[in-house]
Design an enzyme around this catalytic site. Structure first.
Site, PDB file in Angstrom:
ATOM      1  N   TYR A 246      31.500  71.146  43.573  1.00  0.00           N
ATOM      2  CA  TYR A 246      31.086  72.498  43.972  1.00  0.00           C
ATOM      3  C   TYR A 246      29.585  72.524  44.233  1.00  0.00           C
ATOM      4  CZ  TYR A 246      31.998  77.524  44.323  1.00  0.00           C
ATOM      5  OH  TYR A 246      32.169  78.809  44.782  1.00  0.00           O
TER       6      TYR A 246
ATOM      7  N   SER B 104      26.703  71.867  47.525  1.00  0.00           N
ATOM      8  CA  SER B 104      26.463  72.570  48.787  1.00  0.00           C
ATOM      9  C   SER B 104      27.719  72.629  49.655  1.00  0.00           C
ATOM     10  CB  SER B 104      25.325  71.884  49.545  1.00  0.00           C
ATOM     11  OG  SER B 104      25.180  72.416  50.837  1.00  0.00           O
ATOM     12  N   GLN B 105      28.330  71.479  49.927  1.00  0.00           N
ATOM     13  CA  GLN B 105      29.526  71.454  50.769  1.00  0.00           C
ATOM     14  C   GLN B 105      30.754  71.953  50.021  1.00  0.00           C
ATOM     15  OE1 GLN B 105      30.043  71.043  53.897  1.00  0.00           O
ATOM     16  NE2 GLN B 105      28.055  70.276  54.582  1.00  0.00           N
TER      17      GLN B 105
ATOM     18  N   ARG C  40      34.110  68.847  36.408  1.00  0.00           N
ATOM     19  CA  ARG C  40      33.969  68.342  35.047  1.00  0.00           C
ATOM     20  C   ARG C  40      33.756  69.542  34.121  1.00  0.00           C
ATOM     21  NH1 ARG C  40      29.296  67.023  32.627  1.00  0.00           N
ATOM     22  NH2 ARG C  40      28.237  67.095  34.647  1.00  0.00           N
TER      23      ARG C  40
ATOM     24  N   ASP D 141      28.674  60.299  47.161  1.00  0.00           N
ATOM     25  CA  ASP D 141      29.280  59.003  47.497  1.00  0.00           C
ATOM     26  C   ASP D 141      29.299  58.042  46.319  1.00  0.00           C
ATOM     27  OD1 ASP D 141      29.643  59.756  50.162  1.00  0.00           O
ATOM     28  OD2 ASP D 141      27.684  58.978  50.772  1.00  0.00           O
TER      29      ASP D 141
ATOM     30  N   GLN E 166      32.056  58.696  43.683  1.00  0.00           N
ATOM     31  CA  GLN E 166      33.429  58.954  44.123  1.00  0.00           C
ATOM     32  C   GLN E 166      34.417  57.910  43.624  1.00  0.00           C
ATOM     33  OE1 GLN E 166      33.938  59.649  48.316  1.00  0.00           O
ATOM     34  NE2 GLN E 166      32.585  61.433  48.350  1.00  0.00           N
TER      35      GLN E 166
ATOM     36  N   HIS F 229      32.893  62.679  54.343  1.00  0.00           N
ATOM     37  CA  HIS F 229      32.120  61.504  54.765  1.00  0.00           C
ATOM     38  C   HIS F 229      32.997  60.287  54.522  1.00  0.00           C
ATOM     39  CE1 HIS F 229      28.940  58.840  55.727  1.00  0.00           C
ATOM     40  NE2 HIS F 229      28.450  58.652  54.512  1.00  0.00           N
TER      41      HIS F 229
ATOM     42  N   GLY G 288      25.861  72.746  53.779  1.00  0.00           N
ATOM     43  CA  GLY G 288      26.813  73.709  53.252  1.00  0.00           C
ATOM     44  C   GLY G 288      26.392  75.157  53.409  1.00  0.00           C
TER      45      GLY G 288
ATOM     46  N   ASP H  71      26.563  58.084  61.038  1.00  0.00           N
ATOM     47  CA  ASP H  71      25.900  58.966  60.082  1.00  0.00           C
ATOM     48  C   ASP H  71      24.813  58.214  59.316  1.00  0.00           C
ATOM     49  OD1 ASP H  71      26.099  61.703  58.598  1.00  0.00           O
ATOM     50  OD2 ASP H  71      26.095  60.223  56.994  1.00  0.00           O
TER      51      ASP H  71
END
Length: 328
Positions: A24, A26-27, A47, A82, A85, A107, A133, A190
């Site tokens: 939760y 920005s994006q 979490r 990233d 993840q 991404h 976001g 990117d």
């Protein structure tokens, strides 16, 4: 290239789907709220006790642990950084995936470089807004949106692209236009854009130009205005009107000077280095370097952050941004 708009996309495919947005930031906030406001069944996986839990709850989202969200959802949209993840996926998402589920990303990094591998029978898709976001949310509320990308790496159910397009529409991206890409193309372009231009190239160009003027005896404040502060004016012109529109809106002196001198800044040697940077992205060298850096606790990144914070341009810039009312 195919561009999808709202009339091209049917959101009915998601009518009986539960979508878990993991993260939760920005994006995560923007996409979760937009999809919820578009009528989709959205839950947020976080979490427990984390900094975002209360924020998401106060925003009216249905918040639960990542494990519970992954267990309940049909589509798990992973919007955490990233570098974490892979661990979160293996510990808190993979054990709860069922055949026919979809894992989705904004991404392609971890899928493209193989750090995350979906179980058999699980779709792998991407819905990627081409903007921060805050802009995704703001433009949605304004009745428009920003462009976005969609991609499918694994289509286990036969309708993975339709799911991705429907999510993009729910985020507001199809109002501006959604382009189809691949995980490889999105990831490599990117990263290259970030390293060669947007984050790496631009900051190095600005700081080098600033130091050149200061070294020649000009006031640091004047040097900052000329090499950094005014950049936004030019970037906004290029963003809105392209190179031609930018040249049309600067003075003839600026146009002549820029066109005749720019090749001395970006030389053939620079182009060769750009090619090398791209190769390191394509062959996985950068990804391996970043993975090793994270496993070691990111010592190089922390050291570089400290050095950046101590640059003269940062000290001067902070003072002038306060003067302009941009910084408190």
């Amino acid at each position: 290239m195919k561009i999808y708009y709202e009339n091209d996309i049917d959101m009915e495919i998601l009518a009986d789907k539960k979508i878990a947005v993991i993260g939760y930031g920005s994006q995560g906030e923007a996409q979760a709220r937009n999809m919820a406001d578009s009528g989709l069944n959205v839950i947020v996986g976080l979490r427990r006790g984390g900094s975002s839990w209360k924020k998401a709850h106060d925003d009216g989202m249905n918040v639960m642990t990542i494990e519970d969200a992954s267990r309940e959802a049909d589509i798990i949209h992973i919007l955490i950084p990233d570098e974490i993840q892979e661990t979160v996926f293996e510990q808190s998402i993979r054990p709860y995936l069922k055949e026919g589920n979809t894992i989705s990303f904004s991404h392609g990094y971890n899928i493209h470089y193989g750090y995350i591998k979906a179980p058999e029978g699980v779709n792998v898709t991407m819905v990627a807004p081409k903007g921060p976001g805050a802009m995704v949310r703001r433009t949605y509320l304004e009745g428009f949106g920003i462009p976005g990308l969609v991609a499918v790496e694994v289509d286990a159910t036969g309708d993975a692209m339709e799911q991705a397009l429907a999510m993009a529409k729910a985020c507001g991206l199809a109002r501006a236009g959604v382009l189809e890409t691949t995980f490889r193309e999105e990831t490599e372009t990117d990263l290259f854009g970030e390293q060669a231009v947007l984050c790496g190239g631009v900051t190095e160009l600005i700081n080098t130009a600033f130091k050149t003027l200061v070294r020649a005896g000009y006031q640091p404040e004047i040097a900052y205005f000329e090499t950094c502060h005014e950049l936004k004016l030019i970037v906004d012109l290029i963003y809105e009107r392209g190179f031609r529109g930018m040249w049309h809106n600067v003075s003839n002196t600026a146009e002549f000077g820029g066109l005749t001198r720019r090749g001395r800044i970006i030389t053939e040697e620079t182009e060769k280095e750009m090619d090398e940077i791209l190769k390191e992205i394509q062959n996985g060298k950068f990804a391996k370097e970043w993975a090793l850096e994270n496993r070691a606790g990111a010592p190089m990144l922390k050291r570089m952050r400290k050095l950046e914070s101590e640059l003269e341009i940062e000290e001067v810039g902070s003072k002038l941004r306060k003067l302009c009312g941009l910084e408190k």
